[in-house]
Design a protein around this motif. Structure first.
Motif, mmCIF file in Angstrom:
data_model
loop_
_atom_site.group_PDB
_atom_site.id
_atom_site.type_symbol
_atom_site.label_atom_id
_atom_site.label_comp_id
_atom_site.label_asym_id
_atom_site.label_seq_id
_atom_site.Cartn_x
_atom_site.Cartn_y
_atom_site.Cartn_z
ATOM 1 N N ASP A 329 -37.542 -11.360 -13.431
ATOM 2 C CA ASP A 329 -37.478 -11.531 -14.886
ATOM 3 C C ASP A 329 -37.924 -10.259 -15.597
ATOM 4 O O ASP A 329 -37.317 -9.829 -16.588
ATOM 5 N N LEU A 330 -38.986 -9.645 -15.089
ATOM 6 C CA LEU A 330 -39.466 -8.401 -15.691
ATOM 7 C C LEU A 330 -38.437 -7.287 -15.525
ATOM 8 O O LEU A 330 -38.232 -6.480 -16.435
ATOM 9 N N ALA A 331 -37.784 -7.261 -14.373
ATOM 10 C CA ALA A 331 -36.736 -6.254 -14.155
ATOM 11 C C ALA A 331 -35.605 -6.430 -15.162
ATOM 12 O O ALA A 331 -35.083 -5.440 -15.699
ATOM 13 N N ARG A 332 -35.217 -7.671 -15.442
ATOM 14 C CA ARG A 332 -34.167 -7.926 -16.437
ATOM 15 C C ARG A 332 -34.592 -7.444 -17.824
ATOM 16 O O ARG A 332 -33.794 -6.863 -18.572
ATOM 17 N N VAL A 333 -35.855 -7.695 -18.168
ATOM 18 C CA VAL A 333 -36.358 -7.251 -19.472
ATOM 19 C C VAL A 333 -36.276 -5.733 -19.576
ATOM 20 O O VAL A 333 -35.800 -5.181 -20.580
ATOM 21 N N LEU A 334 -36.706 -5.035 -18.542
ATOM 22 C CA LEU A 334 -36.689 -3.571 -18.570
ATOM 23 C C LEU A 334 -35.270 -3.026 -18.633
ATOM 24 O O LEU A 334 -35.005 -2.025 -19.315
ATOM 25 N N ARG A 335 -34.354 -3.678 -17.919
ATOM 26 C CA ARG A 335 -32.971 -3.185 -17.893
ATOM 27 C C ARG A 335 -32.288 -3.346 -19.253
ATOM 28 O O ARG A 335 -31.268 -2.720 -19.516
ATOM 29 N N GLN A 336 -32.856 -4.184 -20.115
ATOM 30 C CA GLN A 336 -32.279 -4.371 -21.446
ATOM 31 C C GLN A 336 -32.936 -3.478 -22.488
ATOM 32 O O GLN A 336 -32.594 -3.543 -23.667
ATOM 33 N N MET A 337 -33.873 -2.649 -22.063
ATOM 34 C CA MET A 337 -34.578 -1.766 -22.990
ATOM 35 C C MET A 337 -34.031 -0.350 -22.874
ATOM 36 O O MET A 337 -33.901 0.178 -21.767
ATOM 37 N N PRO A 338 -33.705 0.287 -24.006
ATOM 38 C CA PRO A 338 -33.205 1.666 -23.954
ATOM 39 C C PRO A 338 -34.197 2.576 -23.243
ATOM 40 O O PRO A 338 -35.389 2.514 -23.453
ATOM 41 N N GLY A 339 -33.667 3.421 -22.390
ATOM 42 C CA GLY A 339 -34.510 4.359 -21.673
ATOM 43 C C GLY A 339 -34.950 3.894 -20.304
ATOM 44 O O GLY A 339 -35.432 4.690 -19.510
ATOM 45 N N HIS A 340 -34.807 2.589 -20.011
ATOM 46 C CA HIS A 340 -35.267 2.072 -18.718
ATOM 47 C C HIS A 340 -34.127 1.519 -17.867
ATOM 48 O O HIS A 340 -34.377 0.895 -16.842
ATOM 49 N N LEU A 341 -32.906 1.763 -18.296
ATOM 50 C CA LEU A 341 -31.764 1.214 -17.565
ATOM 51 C C LEU A 341 -31.688 1.745 -16.142
ATOM 52 O O LEU A 341 -31.361 1.011 -15.203
ATOM 53 N N SER A 342 -32.016 3.010 -15.941
ATOM 54 C CA SER A 342 -31.912 3.617 -14.610
ATOM 55 C C SER A 342 -33.264 3.833 -13.948
ATOM 56 O O SER A 342 -33.335 4.483 -12.902
ATOM 57 N N LEU A 343 -34.335 3.314 -14.535
ATOM 58 C CA LEU A 343 -35.664 3.490 -13.957
ATOM 59 C C LEU A 343 -35.763 2.756 -12.627
ATOM 60 O O LEU A 343 -35.538 1.548 -12.562
ATOM 61 N N PRO A 344 -36.096 3.443 -11.519
ATOM 62 C CA PRO A 344 -36.174 2.770 -10.218
ATOM 63 C C PRO A 344 -37.269 1.698 -10.206
ATOM 64 O O PRO A 344 -38.381 1.919 -10.692
ATOM 65 N N ILE A 345 -36.927 0.537 -9.665
ATOM 66 C CA ILE A 345 -37.876 -0.568 -9.532
ATOM 67 C C ILE A 345 -37.927 -0.967 -8.064
ATOM 68 O O ILE A 345 -36.895 -1.270 -7.458
ATOM 69 N N ILE A 346 -39.113 -0.949 -7.495
ATOM 70 C CA ILE A 346 -39.315 -1.326 -6.100
ATOM 71 C C ILE A 346 -40.261 -2.518 -6.063
ATOM 72 O O ILE A 346 -41.356 -2.467 -6.621
ATOM 73 N N TYR A 347 -39.832 -3.604 -5.419
ATOM 74 C CA TYR A 347 -40.704 -4.757 -5.237
ATOM 75 C C TYR A 347 -41.620 -4.517 -4.039
ATOM 76 O O TYR A 347 -41.191 -3.996 -3.001
ATOM 77 N N VAL A 348 -42.877 -4.908 -4.208
ATOM 78 C CA VAL A 348 -43.808 -4.936 -3.085
ATOM 79 C C VAL A 348 -44.341 -6.356 -3.021
ATOM 80 O O VAL A 348 -45.036 -6.814 -3.931
#
Length: 594
Positions: A329-348
């Protein structure tokens, strides 16, 4: 790593382990309360989700801190809960029994007995070497280069041109004077002729002797009127790093110096860590910071957008299961924010089910790491993905020919710089510069020669300006410069000095030597209050410089005084459309200049 720093790491990890042990009974009590709610039948869905989160966190955190006894009972309980949640099934006596057994096993553990008597050894790992990004002005200004040629005219002329690229060049005309200087102060590099009165290979012989007496050889570039194989072989055998036939092009020599004197240091990676377990988040932060990275921690998903603001994160390391907002859910929120579309997200996460891992990745995440995670692997995985992001981001925001910021990026950076100046009540200047008679360079010498000019100007700007200043290729032969904290008069002095130095640089095409100059226009904040007004005013001032004879810099005064400059003139640049132009080999349109 120094022992003091090792001890600091061990002690901090030990404190985190002790904190986990201290919180363990409270977490089990929370699990008991949630199990009681399941028995009573009230809010079962919420109780199931919260109990799953508690047990999942216990499993992952326990594994991260080395409490292996937690894994089996917590994993069994989590697995049973996950099955009910995934199938939206009802709570059964069988599930309650399984949870009772798991909690009983966990409550029977004495974690204090599992704490090591002495701090464990430092987990050793190494970060792969990284290349520096070009443009470290402070470092380059400090780099001393010796140039030795028995022809004093060549030595002085080439030294003068190379100094325009930000290097401190000291010329020598004899090998003996070079040797004496080398004994007094060792340079960052040496540019050496091959032939001297002492012999046909006196230059390589001298370099071999100098390097023989030191542990780390000094990089050397040989230059010579000879271009035969034996001369090149002798240069290589003497420790030469590059070979330039005469006449030497200062632009190409500067490029080689850039590579040889590259310091190898870059801005450290910035990693945001998101985990609802503060101890685990701090542990990951501690490991990554020990590896030279900069971290920021957010324990609540709602705080992530604020944590990212101004942090310039290269990567987000986040937990999969968190209260009220899951990792996906947090990843979806970030992907909808300008500037964070391509920010790498790694789950741990301690999640081992491959299907659930894949579903979590579908929302736009880039990888999945399973707890427990060895520090060496954590560092390697984060480093690899963050470095890849740096490379991709650089390709997206930089011009392919000059390596400067591209058109869109420099305009975005102008907005950011302007906002900062408003907050801090500081000054800012926008400079627009344009290569004079650039069309004739392309027409007379060819587009490769034109590209050589643009690369040289880009490098001159990048290396001679301060680190806080921003330089971009605005389009064609036009460049945009953001000078922070200076007024218009100071900005003009800076640009005039650059203009005079650039005019001294020699370019060659088919053995024909030529020179180039540029004109510039400057607009200052707060005289011009918006980004568009700054760009327009600087561009019109650039037109005034062109109209006044070129090879000069003008300051924009007021909008009214600039109104006489027709906006359709082809000399100003960014707003001029419909011009006769030719494409350079870089693929960027070159403006026709009358």
């Amino acid at each position: 790593m120094a022992s003091g720093k090792n001890e600091s790491f061990r002690e901090r990890k030990q404190r985190l382990r002790q904190s986990f042990v201290a919180q363990f009974p409270e977490r089990l009590a929370q699990a008991r309360e949630l199990l009681a709610r399941l028995r009573s039948g009230s809010d079962q869905r919420e109780a199931l989700e919260r109990l799953h989160l508690v047990l999942h966190t216990l499993k992952g955190s326990g594994a991260s801190f080395g409490f292996d006894a937690i894994n089996a009972p917590a994993k069994a309980a989590e697995h049973a809960l996950r099955g009910v949640l995934d199938q939206d099934a009802r709570v059964t006596d069988r599930l309650i029994l399984a949870l009772e057994q798991a909690l009983g096993a966990l409550e029977g553990l004495d974690l204090a007995l599992e704490l090591p008597a002495a701090p464990e050894s430092w987990p050793r790992f190494e970060i792969p070497a990284r290349h520096a990004v070009e443009g470290d002005t402070r470092e380059r200004r400090q780099r001393l280069v010796y140039l030795c040629d028995d022809d004093p005219i060549i030595a002085q002329e080439l030294s003068g041109q190379l100094s325009c690229f930000g290097y401190q060049i000291i010329p020598f005309v004899t090998l003996d004077s070079l040797r004496q200087a080398f004994r007094r102060e060792r340079p960052s590099a040496i540019i050496m002729d091959v032939i001297f009165p002492e012999g046909q290979d006196a230059g390589p012989t001298a370099i071999a002797a100098l390097n023989a007496g030191i542990d780390q050889p000094v990089p050397c570039i040989f230059m010579s009127s000879r271009d035969d194989f034996s001369a090149r072989l002798r240069a290589v055998q003497s420790g030469g790093n590059a070979y330039c036939p005469k006449p030497v092009k200062a632009v190409e020599l500067a490029e080689i110096l850039d590579q040889l004197t590259n310091p190898g240091a870059t801005e450290p990676f910035h990693i945001l860590i998101v985990d609802d377990d503060p101890d685990v988040a701090q542990f990951f932060s501690m490991v990554l910071e020990e590896a030279g990275m900069v971290t920021r921690v957010a324990n609540e998903p709602a705080r992530v957008p604020g944590a990212l603001d101004g942090f310039n994160a290269d990567l987000v390391l986040m937990d999969l299961y968190m209260p009220n907002c899951s990792g996906p859910d947090l990843a979806r929120v970030l992907r909808q924010m300008p500037g964070h579309l391509s920010l790498p997200i790694i789950y741990v996460s301690a999640e081992t089910n491959l299907d659930r891992q894949f579903k979590a990745l579908e929302v736009g995440a880039d990888g999945f790491l399973t707890k427990p995670l060895e520090p060496a692997r954590l560092v390697a995985e984060v480093h690899l993905r963050a470095e890849r992001m740096r490379i991709l981001r650089s390709l997206m925001i930089r011009d392919g020919l000059t390596g400067l910021f591209n058109h869109n990026t420099i305009l975005q950076l102008l907005d950011v710089a302007l906002a900062s100046c408003r907050r801090n009540q500081t000054s800012l200047c926008m400079a627009m510069i344009d290569v004079d008679h650039f069309k004739s360079v392309n027409d007379t010498h060819g587009h490769p020669a034109g590209d050589q000019v643009l690369r040289a100007l880009g490098r001159t700007l990048r290396l001679r300006l301060r680190e806080v200043d921003l330089v971009g290729r605005y389009g064609g032969e036009e460049f945009a410069i953001i000078l922070v904290g200076v007024d218009a008069v100071h900005a003009k002095e800076i640009m005039d000095e650059l203009r005079a130095d650039f005019a001294e640089v020699s370019f060659f095409a088919d053995d024909v030597e030529f020179h180039c100059a540029f004109s510039g226009g400057i607009a200052a904040y707060p005289q011009f209050t918006s980004a568009s007004a700054l760009v327009d005013a600087a561009d019109r001032a650039l037109y005034q410089a062109k109209r006044a004879g070129r090879n000069r810099v003008e300051i924009a005064t007021t909008t009214a005084e600039l109104a006489d400059a027709p906006p359709s003139e082809p000399m100003g640049g960014h707003a001029r459309e419909g011009l006769n132009s030719k494409a350079s080999s870089s693929g960027v349109e070159m403006r026709d200049e009358h």
